[in-house]
Design a protein around this motif. Structure first.
Motif, PDB file in Angstrom:
ATOM      1  N   ASP A 142       0.860  -1.185   0.000  1.00 16.82           N
ATOM      2  CA  ASP A 142       0.000   0.000   0.000  1.00 16.82           C
ATOM      3  C   ASP A 142       0.895   1.233   0.000  1.00 16.82           C
ATOM      4  N   LEU A 143       0.659   2.149  -0.919  1.00 21.69           N
ATOM      5  CA  LEU A 143       1.477   3.355  -1.029  1.00 21.69           C
ATOM      6  C   LEU A 143       0.559   4.554  -1.228  1.00 21.69           C
ATOM      7  N   ARG A 144       0.773   5.577  -0.384  1.00 21.20           N
ATOM      8  CA  ARG A 144       0.021   6.819  -0.483  1.00 21.20           C
ATOM      9  C   ARG A 144       0.996   7.990  -0.511  1.00 21.20           C
ATOM     10  N   LEU A 145       0.920   8.747  -1.572  1.00 15.89           N
ATOM     11  CA  LEU A 145       1.722   9.949  -1.717  1.00 15.89           C
ATOM     12  C   LEU A 145       0.768  11.139  -1.768  1.00 15.89           C
TER      13      LEU A 145
ATOM     14  N   THR B 142      -2.345   5.461  -4.134  1.00 13.01           N
ATOM     15  CA  THR B 142      -3.026   6.756  -4.053  1.00 13.01           C
ATOM     16  C   THR B 142      -2.040   7.848  -4.421  1.00 13.01           C
ATOM     17  N   LEU B 143      -2.357   8.594  -5.461  1.00 12.46           N
ATOM     18  CA  LEU B 143      -1.502   9.683  -5.933  1.00 12.46           C
ATOM     19  C   LEU B 143      -2.329  10.979  -5.916  1.00 12.46           C
ATOM     20  N   THR B 144      -1.954  11.894  -5.024  1.00 18.27           N
ATOM     21  CA  THR B 144      -2.660  13.160  -4.887  1.00 18.27           C
ATOM     22  C   THR B 144      -1.863  14.270  -5.567  1.00 18.27           C
ATOM     23  N   LEU B 145      -2.575  15.136  -6.277  1.00 20.00           N
ATOM     24  CA  LEU B 145      -1.960  16.244  -7.020  1.00 20.00           C
ATOM     25  C   LEU B 145      -0.911  15.728  -8.010  1.00 20.00           C
ATOM     26  N   CYS B 146      -1.323  14.730  -8.747  1.00 19.76           N
ATOM     27  CA  CYS B 146      -0.403  14.096  -9.706  1.00 19.76           C
ATOM     28  C   CYS B 146      -0.624  14.686 -11.098  1.00 19.76           C
ATOM     29  N   GLY B 147      -0.387  15.964 -11.230  1.00 19.20           N
ATOM     30  CA  GLY B 147      -0.608  16.611 -12.519  1.00 19.20           C
ATOM     31  C   GLY B 147       0.388  16.240 -13.586  1.00 19.20           C
TER      32      GLY B 147
ATOM     33  N   SER C  32      -6.362   5.428  -6.832  1.00 12.67           N
ATOM     34  CA  SER C  32      -6.943   6.748  -6.560  1.00 12.67           C
ATOM     35  C   SER C  32      -6.062   7.813  -7.192  1.00 12.67           C
ATOM     36  N   LEU C  33      -6.668   8.669  -7.994  1.00 16.86           N
ATOM     37  CA  LEU C  33      -5.954   9.746  -8.677  1.00 16.86           C
ATOM     38  C   LEU C  33      -6.660  11.069  -8.403  1.00 16.86           C
ATOM     39  N   VAL C  34      -5.866  12.082  -8.021  1.00 18.29           N
ATOM     40  CA  VAL C  34      -6.382  13.435  -7.784  1.00 18.29           C
ATOM     41  C   VAL C  34      -5.602  14.403  -8.666  1.00 18.29           C
ATOM     42  N   GLY C  35      -6.314  14.974  -9.645  1.00 17.47           N
ATOM     43  CA  GLY C  35      -5.706  15.962 -10.523  1.00 17.47           C
ATOM     44  C   GLY C  35      -4.948  15.419 -11.711  1.00 17.47           C
ATOM     45  N   PRO C  36      -5.313  14.278 -12.283  1.00 17.83           N
ATOM     46  CA  PRO C  36      -4.601  13.786 -13.484  1.00 17.83           C
ATOM     47  C   PRO C  36      -5.134  14.488 -14.745  1.00 17.83           C
TER      48      PRO C  36
END
Length: 665
Positions: free
Chosen positions: A338-341, A366-371, A392-396
């Protein structure tokens, strides 16, 4: 003008500010002379006077008759000496007690004479025979015995030539000339009061008064320094002068006589907060984690640490914006499942690619703000991360449908959770591939997707194992009431969590025909910002809802149309099971409805901000009824005061006048 020299004088029945010079003159007993001097009678003619007149006429003849040839206007010497001849005894007294001012003249004489006339009418005078009014700088102290003679001599000024000032009389007069009074040179206040009756303005206004309700600033009568007199205390008083003394001047003896200060009432609430904050001593593990996070750029490897500690370090360095392509290598291990950045802003595409290369056994990512993630990285994930079950992707913003479809085909039936937020390229085509290739999906969360509309709900309705569904912030009027009702009727039987945040166009049919009739297992409901839901709809949903045993989480934030009946129905149905409740912005709720919150005995978190009827009584009843209550948000509740009861472990955030600590958030 210094503050201590300002005051009120009653010497001339004139009240107002006085200057330092006026105070000095009043103190020395010097008064202003009459504008028109009263001529003194000439002494009887004696042989000595006749001899002096003959000597003066001889001197005038030696000057060549300059004065005789001048105009009929009297000379400056004649004007100055006219009517001011004094007796020899008074002349001698004035010579010995009054200092000499070389070339001094009154302002009135300067206005009458021009510059040219002064140069033409220059004469030589004998200092003993002529006396004139003394200026301000030549006033001297006088004794009581000679005060009458000095008062007469002080109205005339001695003007002598430069040659005559070098004599012994001038030397003796210069020695007796007093020094100029310094601003900091204070006179004896007691003598000053006795002579002139002068009272300082500050002493006149506040002397002998007790401070009323607040601190006062006073001036020490001895050192003239400013000091603060606290409310409820009596400062020390000088026994000699009766003035107020500061603590340094009063000394230990005076300080012992002062009235003890009344201790301010400390709020037990703040004391409890302070004790709670001080009791939160970080553990040695947390201190080590903080130290490692602060020096993350110098760390080569973490070694054997738990996943919880690794996640804490990641949170700290992401908050400090220290997660880069280099530092992310510390979190990559082949054993990671499990990896959360939490902030991938500074990680390049190559750094994101290394995640799949060094962690091939990942199941949750989980990758947050992964533009910066692009199609190449997604294709690499599809090839390497074959065991991925949660993504989980936030901001792709760079990924297209083709990359999504390839990933969904690669993970297949094992895929259970998919979350996508802030994406403008994810379309219904990719969603259809997700629902078709991953039929065992249990958690689907789509938020802030610009292309979301009613067409998206048709493929979602095919997911029969769906337990959590979140549809957040669609474009205005993109999701209609009819399509949402059909979706809930299709998947509602297994739903445990339903979120329709920001769906502003939904109406009461979603509550009645959709949720009430189909969601028997529902535990978490979020209808935040759904402004069209009415009080009748919410009351009907919860009233006699026997199909559902009760909700654990309910968010009614900004449902501004709801009134008392809605909250009463909620507390009667789910009061025992509610763990978290948000009624923020429900301004129409009255105190009677808020009192029903006492039925929520298992409540731990409450957000009652901007509920104007919230007061001390409501919170008191809630605190007594809910022993597990940990946090209450009360922003904008102006009726709630600091006197409301609280308990240990309860955080009340947003109350007016409270001490707010950042750890409360």
């Amino acid at each position: 003008m210094s503050r201590r020299n300002r005051g009120t004088t009653f010497v001339n029945n004139v009240r107002g500010p006085t200057s330092a010079l006026t105070s000095f003159l009043n103190e020395r007993g010097i008064r202003r002379a009459n504008p028109a001097p009263v001529p003194t009678p000439s002494p009887p003619r004696t042989p000595a006077n006749e001899q002096e007149e003959e000597q003066q006429q001889a001197e005038e003849e030696l000057n060549g008759g300059t004065e005789a040839s001048s105009s009929s206007r009297p000379t400056r010497t004649a004007r100055l000496t006219r009517g001011r001849t004094v007796s020899s005894a008074a002349r001698a007294s004035a010579t010995t007690s009054v200092s000499v001012d070389v070339g001094g003249a009154s302002d009135e004489d300067d206005e009458d004479d021009d510059k040219d006339e002064d140069e033409d009418e220059e004469v030589d005078l004998v200092p003993i025979t002529v006396t004139m009014r003394s200026t301000r700088s030549t006033r001297t102290r006088t004794t009581a015995t000679s005060r009458s003679s000095v008062a007469t001599a002080s109205r005339v000024t001695v003007a002598t030539a430069s040659s005559s000032t070098t004599g012994p009389s001038a030397a003796s007069a210069s020695k007796k000339r007093p020094r100029k009074k310094d601003v900091s040179d204070d006179s004896n206040d007691e003598d000053f009061h006795d002579i002139t009756g002068y009272v300082s303005r500050s002493n006149f206004s506040h002397k002998g008064r007790m401070p009323q309700g607040s601190n006062k600033i006073e001036f020490c009568s001895r050192c003239r320094g400013r000091f603060t007199v606290k409310a409820g205390t009596m400062p020390a008083v000088d026994e000699d002068t009766g003035g107020i003394l500061c603590s340094s001047c009063a000394g230990a003896s005076s300080a012992s006589n002062a009235t003890p200060a009344s201790k301010p009432v400390k709020r037990p609430r703040r004391k409890a907060q302070k004790a709670e904050i001080e009791s939160q001593v970080p553990s040695l593990q947390d201190l080590c984690i903080q130290k490692i996070a602060s020096c993350i750029e110098d760390v080569e490897a973490f070694g054997d640490i738990s996943d919880i500690s690794l996640d804490k370090i990641c949170r700290i360095i992401c908050r400090n914006r220290s997660l880069t392509t280099d530092t992310v290598q510390l979190f990559l291990d082949s054993r990671n499942m499990d990896l959360r950045l939490y902030d991938c802003t500074d990680i390049t595409a190559d750094g994101l690619r290394n995640i799949a290369q060094f962690c091939p056994n990942l199941r949750s990512l989980t990758l947050t703000l992964c533009g910066r993630i692009n199609n190449d990285v997604m294709n690499y994930y599809a090839d390497q991360l074959s065991d991925l079950t949660s993504f989980s992707l936030v901001g792709p913003i760079l990924i297209t449908d083709a990359a999504y479809i390839k990933l969904f085909e690669a993970v297949g039936d094992k895929f259970e959770r998919f979350e996508l937020k802030s994406s403008s390229r994810f379309s219904v085509k990719a969603l259809e591939a997700l629902c078709e290739k991953c039929p065992n999906l249990t958690h689907l969360r789509l938020s802030d997707c610009n292309l979301m509309d009613d067409d998206w709900l048709t493929p979602i309705a095919t997911l029969k194992h769906l337990t959590s569904l979140r549809l957040r912030n669609p474009e205005c009027d993109r999701l209609t009431t009819e399509s949402i009702v059909k979706l809930i009727q299709a998947v509602g039987s297994n739903l445990e969590e339903l979120e329709l945040k920001g769906c502003t166009s939904l109406e009461d049919a979603v509550l009645l025909d959709g949720i009430r009739a189909n969601c028997a297992r529902l535990q978490r409901l979020n209808i935040m910002d759904c402004e069209e839901f009415t009080t009748e709809g919410i009351a009907t949903l919860f009233k006699d809802w026997s199909l559902n045993r009760g909700l654990a989480y309910l968010n009614l934030e900004n449902c501004v149309m709801l009134k008392d009946e809605a909250l009463i129905a909620v507390t009667e149905h789910s009061g025992v099971t509610l763990d978290t409740l948000s009624i923020k912005g429900m301004d129409e709720i009255t105190k009677d409805a808020l009192l029903t919150l006492a039925l929520c005995e298992n409540l731990t978190h409450l957000d009652a901000s901007w509920c104007r009827a919230m007061d001390d009584e409501v919170l008191e009843q809630l605190v007594k009824a809910a022993p597990k209550l940990k946090k209450v948000m009360v922003w904008g509740d102006h009726r709630l005061t600091e006197c409301c009861p609280t308990k240990q472990g309860l955080k009340i955030v947003g109350r007016e006048g409270d001490y707010i600590d950042l750890r409360f958030f």
